[in-house]
Design a protein around this motif. Structure first.
Motif, short mmCIF file in Angstrom:
data_model
loop_
_atom_site.label_atom_id
_atom_site.label_comp_id
_atom_site.label_asym_id
_atom_site.label_seq_id
_atom_site.Cartn_x
_atom_site.Cartn_y
_atom_site.Cartn_z
N UNK A 126 -46.47 63.55 42.93
CA UNK A 126 -46.11 64.96 42.12
C UNK A 126 -44.83 64.61 41.23
N UNK A 127 -44.79 63.38 40.76
CA UNK A 127 -43.52 63.06 39.89
C UNK A 127 -43.55 63.52 38.62
N UNK A 128 -45.05 63.94 38.07
CA UNK A 128 -45.42 64.47 36.89
C UNK A 128 -45.61 66.05 37.15
N UNK A 129 -45.35 66.76 38.22
CA UNK A 129 -45.82 67.99 38.19
C UNK A 129 -44.58 68.82 37.73
N UNK A 130 -44.58 69.63 36.87
CA UNK A 130 -43.63 70.43 36.06
C UNK A 130 -43.13 71.70 36.66
N UNK A 131 -44.03 72.37 37.27
CA UNK A 131 -44.16 73.76 37.82
C UNK A 131 -45.19 74.13 38.70
N UNK A 132 -44.62 74.69 39.69
CA UNK A 132 -45.34 75.10 40.89
C UNK A 132 -45.20 76.59 41.35
N UNK A 133 -45.97 77.77 40.94
CA UNK A 133 -45.49 78.99 41.18
C UNK A 133 -45.95 79.35 42.45
N UNK A 188 -47.19 75.54 60.80
CA UNK A 188 -48.36 76.00 60.78
C UNK A 188 -49.06 75.44 59.78
N UNK A 189 -48.50 75.39 58.76
CA UNK A 189 -49.00 74.86 57.36
C UNK A 189 -49.02 73.40 57.33
N UNK A 190 -50.11 72.60 57.24
CA UNK A 190 -50.01 71.20 57.43
C UNK A 190 -49.81 70.72 56.03
N UNK A 191 -48.80 70.87 55.35
CA UNK A 191 -48.35 70.27 54.22
C UNK A 191 -47.00 69.52 54.10
N UNK A 192 -46.86 68.64 53.82
CA UNK A 192 -45.38 67.77 53.87
C UNK A 192 -45.16 67.42 52.52
N UNK A 193 -43.85 67.85 52.18
CA UNK A 193 -43.37 67.41 50.90
C UNK A 193 -42.09 66.63 51.03
N UNK A 194 -42.26 65.32 50.22
CA UNK A 194 -41.12 64.43 50.16
C UNK A 194 -40.43 64.20 48.87
N UNK A 195 -39.22 63.87 48.87
CA UNK A 195 -38.72 63.60 47.28
C UNK A 195 -39.45 62.36 46.72
N UNK A 254 -54.33 57.52 47.09
CA UNK A 254 -53.67 58.67 46.63
C UNK A 254 -54.14 59.22 45.34
N UNK A 255 -53.59 60.29 44.76
CA UNK A 255 -54.08 60.83 43.63
C UNK A 255 -52.79 61.50 43.11
N UNK A 256 -52.70 61.51 41.76
CA UNK A 256 -51.71 62.10 40.99
C UNK A 256 -52.13 63.50 40.60
N UNK A 257 -50.97 64.54 40.59
CA UNK A 257 -51.11 65.86 39.94
C UNK A 257 -50.01 65.90 39.08
N UNK A 303 -41.85 65.04 45.00
CA UNK A 303 -41.69 66.48 44.58
C UNK A 303 -40.23 66.69 44.26
N UNK A 304 -39.99 67.16 43.10
CA UNK A 304 -38.43 67.79 42.64
C UNK A 304 -37.81 68.85 43.79
N UNK A 305 -36.48 68.71 43.59
CA UNK A 305 -35.82 69.81 44.35
C UNK A 305 -36.11 71.09 44.14
N UNK A 306 -36.43 71.57 43.13
CA UNK A 306 -37.01 73.02 42.67
C UNK A 306 -38.27 73.23 43.40
N UNK A 307 -39.29 72.35 43.45
CA UNK A 307 -40.57 72.68 43.96
C UNK A 307 -40.22 72.69 45.42
N UNK A 308 -39.45 71.65 46.12
CA UNK A 308 -39.32 71.97 47.60
C UNK A 308 -38.49 73.24 48.12
#
Length: 261
Positions: free
Chosen positions: A206-213, A254-261, A173-176, A237-242
């Motif tokens: 993504x625990x240290x991801x602060x903002x995702x516009x 259609x979008x192959x992205x999965x977001x989990x808490x 894995x990787x951290x962002x 990911x935090x609730x705001x990002x999800x």
């Protein structure tokens, strides 16, 4: 656990660090990197300098010199061989000073990014110490911004750490971290496309991801669908990002992205 940090001196570099050292146009890479190379003898590390042979061969420390233009293979393969031999020869670790120049083996931006991600994975997984020295006079601002994003460690208060970073944590894995907005979205997309070309599933902590516009989310969706049968998993990911992801209309099969808490 590896964490992103800013260094004030090269003698602060530790095992597993992958440092971006940005030099001014008039700076001499060997003069500015003297402490890092000299500390190889102090800590029992095998020192390797990667860069134009004519420039580096006269180093007073007489380390091994690898000319990227004459490797006959990838830089990753070369440093892995040196790391293996360092272990057999009784060294603590491998210490690499990579003077990155436009006439090296990775000349195109996508090749350079792939090479830096390879070195990031190598440093994290092997415990090698890797410093990548870039002269601001040799590279465009856009290219430098991309490569800075994939170094978890930076030298000095100038330049400041980039708005976001993607770096290796764990074997799969990787951290962002930081902020991914319209300014950083192109770099984020380029990094993801490079990672997805190497692996069918890319896991990002993504625990240290602060903002995702919206621009960052669009870049994520486009990169994830760039190649067939690929998937990006964002963990922590935090609730705001999800919620923003769902409201933006990207949370579809259609979008192959999965977001989990």
């Amino acid at each position: 656990m590896r964490t992103a940090r800013t260094l004030t001196r090269l003698d602060e570099v530790g095992t597993g660090d992958h440092v971006c050292q940005l030099l001014g146009p008039a700076d001499d890479v060997m003069d500015r990197s003297r402490a890092f190379v000299a500390d190889g003898a102090l800590f029992g590390d095998k020192v390797v300098i990667v860069g134009p042979a004519a420039e580096t061969a006269a180093s007073e420390f007489a380390p091994m010199v690898l000319d990227p233009a004459r490797l006959g293979g990838s830089l990753l393969a070369a440093v892995r061989r040196e790391a293996a031999s360092a272990g057999r020869e009784g060294f603590r670790s491998l210490r690499v000073l990579h003077h990155v120049t436009p006439d090296g083996s990775a000349t195109r931006p996508e090749e350079l990014l792939r090479s830096e991600l390879d070195l990031e994975e190598f440093a994290a997984d092997s415990g090698a110490l890797v410093v990548c020295a870039y002269s601001s006079g040799d590279w465009g601002a856009s290219t430098l911004e991309k490569v800075r994003c994939v170094h978890p460690h930076h030298l000095g208060s100038r330049p400041a750490s980039p708005a976001f970073q993607v770096y290796r944590t764990g074997k799969d894995g990787w951290t962002v971290n930081g902020v991914i907005d319209a300014e950083g979205a192109p770099a984020f997309a380029a990094i993801l496309r490079t990672l997805l070309a190497r692996s069918r599933t890319v896991r990002l902590c993504c625990e240290a991801l602060d903002f995702f516009d919206a621009a960052g989310m669009s870049a994520l969706a486009d990169a994830a669908g760039h190649l067939p049968d690929r998937k990006v998993v964002l963990e922590g990911t935090n609730e705001t990002v999800r919620l923003a992801w769902e409201l933006s209309g990207f949370a579809t099969p259609v979008v192959p992205v999965v977001m989990t808490p």
